[in-house]
Design a protein around this motif. Structure first.
Motif, PDB file in Angstrom:
ATOM      1  N   SER A  51      35.846 -91.472 -46.638  1.00 32.95           N
ATOM      2  CA  SER A  51      36.559 -91.128 -47.865  1.00 32.95           C
ATOM      3  C   SER A  51      37.859 -90.393 -47.568  1.00 32.95           C
ATOM      4  CB  SER A  51      35.670 -90.258 -48.769  1.00 32.95           C
ATOM      5  OG  SER A  51      34.510 -90.959 -49.150  1.00 32.95           O
ATOM      6  N   ASP A  54      40.371 -93.320 -45.443  1.00 32.90           N
ATOM      7  CA  ASP A  54      40.803 -94.533 -46.148  1.00 32.90           C
ATOM      8  C   ASP A  54      41.504 -94.170 -47.452  1.00 32.90           C
ATOM      9  OD1 ASP A  54      41.060 -96.987 -47.471  1.00 32.90           O
ATOM     10  OD2 ASP A  54      39.234 -97.764 -46.563  1.00 32.90           O
ATOM     11  N   SER A  55      42.765 -94.502 -47.556  1.00 34.34           N
ATOM     12  CA  SER A  55      43.547 -94.154 -48.749  1.00 34.34           C
ATOM     13  C   SER A  55      43.043 -94.878 -49.996  1.00 34.34           C
ATOM     14  CB  SER A  55      45.028 -94.488 -48.523  1.00 34.34           C
ATOM     15  OG  SER A  55      45.197 -95.869 -48.233  1.00 34.34           O
ATOM     16  N   HIS A  56      42.390 -96.047 -49.809  1.00 32.25           N
ATOM     17  CA  HIS A  56      41.860 -96.778 -50.966  1.00 32.25           C
ATOM     18  C   HIS A  56      40.719 -96.014 -51.643  1.00 32.25           C
ATOM     19  CE1 HIS A  56      43.741-100.074 -48.579  1.00 32.25           C
ATOM     20  NE2 HIS A  56      44.095-100.506 -49.786  1.00 32.25           N
ATOM     21  N   LEU A  57      40.124 -95.101 -50.916  1.00 32.79           N
ATOM     22  CA  LEU A  57      38.991 -94.339 -51.461  1.00 32.79           C
ATOM     23  C   LEU A  57      39.410 -92.953 -51.955  1.00 32.79           C
ATOM     24  CD1 LEU A  57      36.239 -95.259 -48.825  1.00 32.79           C
ATOM     25  CD2 LEU A  57      36.821 -96.432 -50.959  1.00 32.79           C
ATOM     26  N   HIS A  58      40.705 -92.731 -52.070  1.00 30.14           N
ATOM     27  CA  HIS A  58      41.188 -91.453 -52.598  1.00 30.14           C
ATOM     28  C   HIS A  58      41.180 -91.511 -54.126  1.00 30.14           C
ATOM     29  CE1 HIS A  58      43.448 -90.370 -48.607  1.00 30.14           C
ATOM     30  NE2 HIS A  58      42.151 -90.445 -48.475  1.00 30.14           N
ATOM     31  N   THR A  59      39.990 -91.600 -54.676  1.00 31.62           N
ATOM     32  CA  THR A  59      39.794 -91.692 -56.120  1.00 31.62           C
ATOM     33  C   THR A  59      38.833 -90.579 -56.541  1.00 31.62           C
ATOM     34  OG1 THR A  59      37.902 -93.180 -55.882  1.00 31.62           O
ATOM     35  CG2 THR A  59      40.094 -94.198 -56.067  1.00 31.62           C
ATOM     36  N   TYR A  62      35.098 -91.054 -55.311  1.00 35.24           N
ATOM     37  CA  TYR A  62      34.825 -90.780 -53.905  1.00 35.24           C
ATOM     38  C   TYR A  62      35.110 -89.330 -53.536  1.00 35.24           C
ATOM     39  CZ  TYR A  62      33.805 -95.637 -53.359  1.00 35.24           C
ATOM     40  OH  TYR A  62      33.212 -96.870 -53.489  1.00 35.24           O
ATOM     41  N   ASP A 298      33.574-101.184 -52.403  1.00 41.45           N
ATOM     42  CA  ASP A 298      34.681-100.441 -51.804  1.00 41.45           C
ATOM     43  C   ASP A 298      34.298 -99.925 -50.404  1.00 41.45           C
ATOM     44  OD1 ASP A 298      36.170-100.837 -54.053  1.00 41.45           O
ATOM     45  OD2 ASP A 298      35.601 -98.931 -54.967  1.00 41.45           O
ATOM     46  N   GLN A 302      34.987-101.751 -46.051  1.00 38.23           N
ATOM     47  CA  GLN A 302      35.792-101.055 -45.064  1.00 38.23           C
ATOM     48  C   GLN A 302      35.301-101.344 -43.642  1.00 38.23           C
ATOM     49  OE1 GLN A 302      38.454 -99.778 -46.348  1.00 38.23           O
ATOM     50  NE2 GLN A 302      37.566-100.327 -48.318  1.00 38.23           N
TER      51      GLN A 302
END
Length: 302
Positions: A51, A54-59, A62, A298, A302
């Motif tokens: 988390s 990975d920038s995609h999981l900066h939500t 997460y 998600d 990865q």
């Protein structure tokens, strides 16, 4: 007189009886607990590191999941090493100070998880039922405030319980009929009337267990209604993937806890309670990363 008893107990130790009634089972339990503890460490560390990297999981989802993983790591480590020592050898003692620390942190982290699961259900409610306003509702600063509120409420509640529990003077024997220091087991060692402690425990349990559960179920009731109106198959799959994982985690945490505290006090229920507590304190933290990994595209991607 009370202070003398407190001072005397503070210089001593407790004996955690745990599973000593089943000596042949202790070696098997040692292997099982060690296996699940290693799974908890590796699985939750994987979620935290992934988390973060990975920038995609900066939500928000997460971010809260990372908090849950860190919480589970700390929760397991607050008592499992001591449990492994007690299961492996004949010594089943824990110092008075060690018992205080174990009670405080295990109770604080358990309470924090109750509140955090509510916040995570609200996040899913906002994502499914208010998608156009999601970025406003779950602003990063607000998410950080919610996380801080979870941790502060858990540790404040634990401070209250720990103070009242260890304030009560203890009787002669120090045999705790459990595998960890917990409030009801320690109150049974007290020499004074503990009804005030039990009332405090009941009230705070209602605030931090029943109310969170009602809020979680309300959130998912609204999510269910929104899902039934959805036409997109892809949208349905995504909702079931993320919300289903959270519901499984909620079930694994709350159902065993309610099974323990809703049972009438008796010798049999006390023994059964140990095994149920072993499940939600040892097994559940190891399953949380597995559930989220398998049910979330998600993470799997990865």
């Amino acid at each position: 007189m009370i202070m003398e008893k407190i001072n005397a107990s503070s210089e001593g130790y407790f004996v955690l009886l745990g599973f000593s009634n089943w000596p042949n089972l202790e070696v098997v339990l040692f292997v099982i607990v060690l296996m699940f503890y290693l799974m908890t460490l590796t699985g939750n560390l994987f979620i935290i590191i992934l988390s973060y990297l990975d920038s995609h999981l900066h939500t928000p989802m997460y971010f809260f999941l990372s908090n849950l993983s860190f919480l589970d790591l700390c929760y397991s480590t607050s008592f499992i090493p001591q449990l492994l020592v007690n299961l492996w050898g004949p010594e089943k003692t824990i110092s008075y100070t060690g018992c205080m620390i174990q009670l405080y942190f295990s109770l604080a982290l358990g309470t924090t998880e109750c509140v955090l699961l509510v916040v995570m259900s609200y996040d899913r409610y906002a994502a499914v039922c208010r998608p156009l306003h999601y970025t406003v509702l779950m602003h990063p600063r607000f998410c950080h405030l919610l996380a801080v509120a979870c941790w502060v409420s858990g540790f404040t509640n634990s401070a209250l319980h720990s103070f009242f529990t260890f304030w009560a003077p203890l009787c002669g024997h120090r045999q705790v009929d459990h595998f960890l220091c917990e409030v009801p087991a320690l109150l049974r060692l007290s020499c004074v009337d503990t009804r005030a402690n039990e009332l405090t425990l009941m009230v705070m349990s209602s605030i931090f267990v029943l109310i969170p559960l009602i809020l979680i179920l309300s959130s998912y009731g609204a999510i269910a209604r929104a899902v039934l109106r959805m036409q997109s198959t892809t949208g349905l799959q995504k909702v079931f993937g993320t919300c289903g994982a959270h519901l499984m985690v909620v079930s694994l945490f709350f159902i065993p806890a309610m099974c323990i505290y809703l049972q009438p006090p008796s010798g049999n229920s006390q023994d059964q309670g140990k095994f149920i507590a072993l499940f939600y304190t040892v097994v559940t933290p190891s399953l949380n990363p597995l559930i989220y990994t398998l049910r979330n595209r998600d993470v799997r991607g990865q």
